[in-house]
Motif scaffolding. Structure first.
Motif, mmCIF file in Angstrom:
data_model
loop_
_atom_site.group_PDB
_atom_site.id
_atom_site.type_symbol
_atom_site.label_atom_id
_atom_site.label_comp_id
_atom_site.label_asym_id
_atom_site.label_seq_id
_atom_site.Cartn_x
_atom_site.Cartn_y
_atom_site.Cartn_z
ATOM 1 N N THR A 63 15.713 50.850 -15.728
ATOM 2 C CA THR A 63 15.970 49.656 -14.919
ATOM 3 C C THR A 63 15.041 49.615 -13.711
ATOM 4 O OG1 THR A 63 18.264 49.441 -15.647
ATOM 5 C CG2 THR A 63 17.718 48.519 -13.495
ATOM 6 N N ILE A 64 14.888 50.737 -13.023
ATOM 7 C CA ILE A 64 13.995 50.772 -11.855
ATOM 8 C C ILE A 64 12.535 50.699 -12.296
ATOM 9 C CG2 ILE A 64 13.256 52.126 -9.871
ATOM 10 C CD1 ILE A 64 16.017 50.724 -9.630
ATOM 11 N N ALA A 65 12.206 51.312 -13.421
ATOM 12 C CA ALA A 65 10.827 51.215 -13.925
ATOM 13 C C ALA A 65 10.442 49.761 -14.185
ATOM 14 C CB ALA A 65 10.676 52.038 -15.200
ATOM 15 N N PHE A 66 11.397 48.961 -14.654
ATOM 16 C CA PHE A 66 11.085 47.545 -14.880
ATOM 17 C C PHE A 66 10.786 46.840 -13.567
ATOM 18 C CE2 PHE A 66 11.839 43.086 -15.710
ATOM 19 C CZ PHE A 66 11.142 42.909 -16.897
ATOM 20 N N ARG A 67 11.491 47.178 -12.505
ATOM 21 C CA ARG A 67 11.204 46.591 -11.197
ATOM 22 C C ARG A 67 9.826 47.004 -10.707
ATOM 23 N NH1 ARG A 67 15.647 45.928 -12.992
ATOM 24 N NH2 ARG A 67 17.314 44.709 -12.046
ATOM 25 N N GLU A 68 9.434 48.225 -10.954
ATOM 26 C CA GLU A 68 8.089 48.669 -10.564
ATOM 27 C C GLU A 68 7.016 47.890 -11.325
ATOM 28 O OE1 GLU A 68 8.655 52.801 -11.352
ATOM 29 O OE2 GLU A 68 9.343 53.232 -9.298
ATOM 30 N N TYR A 69 7.288 47.594 -12.571
ATOM 31 C CA TYR A 69 6.392 46.751 -13.374
ATOM 32 C C TYR A 69 6.245 45.373 -12.733
ATOM 33 C CZ TYR A 69 5.999 43.327 -17.286
ATOM 34 O OH TYR A 69 5.697 42.263 -18.106
ATOM 35 N N LEU A 70 7.338 44.777 -12.275
ATOM 36 C CA LEU A 70 7.280 43.467 -11.619
ATOM 37 C C LEU A 70 6.541 43.546 -10.288
ATOM 38 C CD1 LEU A 70 10.910 42.191 -12.328
ATOM 39 C CD2 LEU A 70 8.805 41.381 -13.406
ATOM 40 N N TRP A 71 6.814 44.562 -9.499
ATOM 41 C CA TRP A 71 6.117 44.714 -8.214
ATOM 42 C C TRP A 71 4.610 44.865 -8.420
ATOM 43 C CZ3 TRP A 71 10.436 48.657 -6.927
ATOM 44 C CH2 TRP A 71 11.518 47.990 -6.333
ATOM 45 N N ASP A 72 4.214 45.605 -9.456
ATOM 46 C CA ASP A 72 2.789 45.799 -9.730
ATOM 47 C C ASP A 72 2.095 44.487 -10.094
ATOM 48 O OD1 ASP A 72 2.885 48.516 -9.236
ATOM 49 O OD2 ASP A 72 3.058 49.087 -11.350
ATOM 50 N N LEU A 73 2.867 43.521 -10.581
ATOM 51 C CA LEU A 73 2.314 42.210 -10.931
ATOM 52 C C LEU A 73 2.374 41.227 -9.765
ATOM 53 C CD1 LEU A 73 3.738 41.911 -14.544
ATOM 54 C CD2 LEU A 73 1.319 42.063 -13.924
ATOM 55 N N GLY A 74 2.828 41.689 -8.601
ATOM 56 C CA GLY A 74 2.795 40.868 -7.398
ATOM 57 C C GLY A 74 4.102 40.196 -7.030
#
Length: 386
Positions: A63-74
């Protein structure tokens, strides 16, 4: 390109070959000229030994890894919202753990996150008062602000049930907004997303409700960053956007018309707080980067093909849109299974998933077409189609 058999009209199966290469993802975190929050889903734990319709088991690492994916996309992350099955599989204790973990991860990297505060820990079968609703909101405010979080002030099922008219909404929101440490985002979620919110702001007529909401915004403008409306009507959003108090943003929650609302017109534009950005994050990121660079045609070329996909995912009954969002995360290898809290992976049909696959191809949001096709085959096999 990958090929497979997909269900079609008239209970038929027809060959389908993926037509489009996925969009290229730029290296580095892009810059936008719109504030863009993605409302993020939670990943269920497939090995949890529980009763899936009754209990919640969350895979916190995924779940947190998915948020990191979103943050990396801006993107900023709108946390513990309806996309995370808040009040529809994720209860307040679960939301507290999600908020705690998300804020910790965001603070470690200086990422943007705002957290939903509501009244979902109230027992709706009890005899409730307006003061009970205010106290419930205050409890959730205290938790989020105690962790240094920003607040998204979510609509309340309890308030919708007991409010006698617009004055009760003015009382509740006025009391709450007088206390917040930082300006908040108000969340107006239409009853197509949650039938329990019918008649919010004291009227079943959206324009009368809008008038009440605008009066509350004007009376408390210094404590409000913006408002997100999810009514799936661009006309209503534009009308309200043009009437907002100075300094109060419009965050589009319109998953049917987001591209043109974000682009805007001569009189203004909408920022974004969208569940569809969870599902189409690479395309949304690339499109927003084009818009920030002044390339409006490039923005539309990327975003417009995603709109039919979004309209399909959010089709009625709209509250089941989370199923399509999670399915795309599964197709794209962002989680290893297609299971959801409350067993909501069963909320859509195989025909729905097949059309979603075709539209995702058109929108160029299948990150690895071969993987996506293999995972689509697995779902069909579970349904007895192979």
């Amino acid at each position: 390109m990958a090929s497979l058999l997909l269900p079609g009209a008239g209970r038929t199966l027809a060959p389908y070959t993926v037509q489009n290469a996925p969009l290229a993802v730029s290296k580095g975190v892009p810059s936008f000229n719109r504030i863009a929050f993605a409302a993020a889903h939670v990943v269920a734990d497939p090995l949890a030994d529980n009763s899936p319709w009754l209990d919640q088991g969350v895979d916190w690492d995924k779940t947190i890894a998915f948020r990191e994916y979103l943050w990396d996309l801006g993107f900023g992350v709108a946390e513990a919202m309806d996309t995370a099955q808040r009040g529809m599989g994720l209860d307040w204790p679960g939301a507290q753990e999600l908020i705690r973990r998300s804020l910790k991860a965001a603070q470690a990297r200086g990422a943007l996150v705002a957290c939903g505060a509501g009244t979902d820990h109230l027992d709706l079968s009890a005899s409730l008062t307006i003061d009970d609703v205010i106290k419930a909101y205050e409890d959730q405010f205290a938790f989020i602000e105690g962790l240094g979080g920003r607040i998204i002030l979510m609509a309340s099922r309890a308030l919708a049930r007991i409010a006698k008219g617009p004055d009760d909404y003015a009382k509740v929101y006025g009391r709450l907004l007088s206390q917040v440490k930082e300006p908040v985002v108000i969340h107006w979620l239409g009853d197509m997303f949650d039938p329990a919110l019918a008649g919010y702001w004291g009227s079943k007529d959206d324009y009368q409700a809008m008038d009440t909401c605008l009066e509350i915004l004007k009376a408390n403008a210094a404590k409000i960053d913006g408002i997100k409306i999810s009514l799936l009507s661009k006309e209503k959003e534009i009308d309200m956007r043009r009437r907002l108090p100075k300094g109060v943003r419009m965050y589009t929650g319109d998953d049917f018309n987001y591209a043109e609302l974000i682009e805007g017109d001569a009189q203004g534009y909408s920022d974004a707080l969208l569940g569809i950005f969870d599902a189409i994050a690479p395309a949304a990121s690339a499109g927003l980067a084009k818009l920030a660079a002044g390339d409006v045609a490039g923005f539309n070329a990327i975003l417009e093909p995603t709109v039919p996909l979004s309209r399909h995912i959010f089709q009625a009954p709209t509250r089941f849109y989370k199923t399509g969002v999670v399915f795309l995360a599964y197709l794209n290898g962002l989680q290893d299974h297609f299971l959801m809290l409350g067993g909501q992976q069963s909320a859509r049909s195989l025909q729905h998933f097949a059309e979603l696959f075709r539209l995702a191809d058109t929108a160029r949001v299948l990150r690895d077409p071969d993987l996506a096709a293999e995972r689509m085959r697995r779902l069909l096999a579970v349904g007895g189609i192979g």
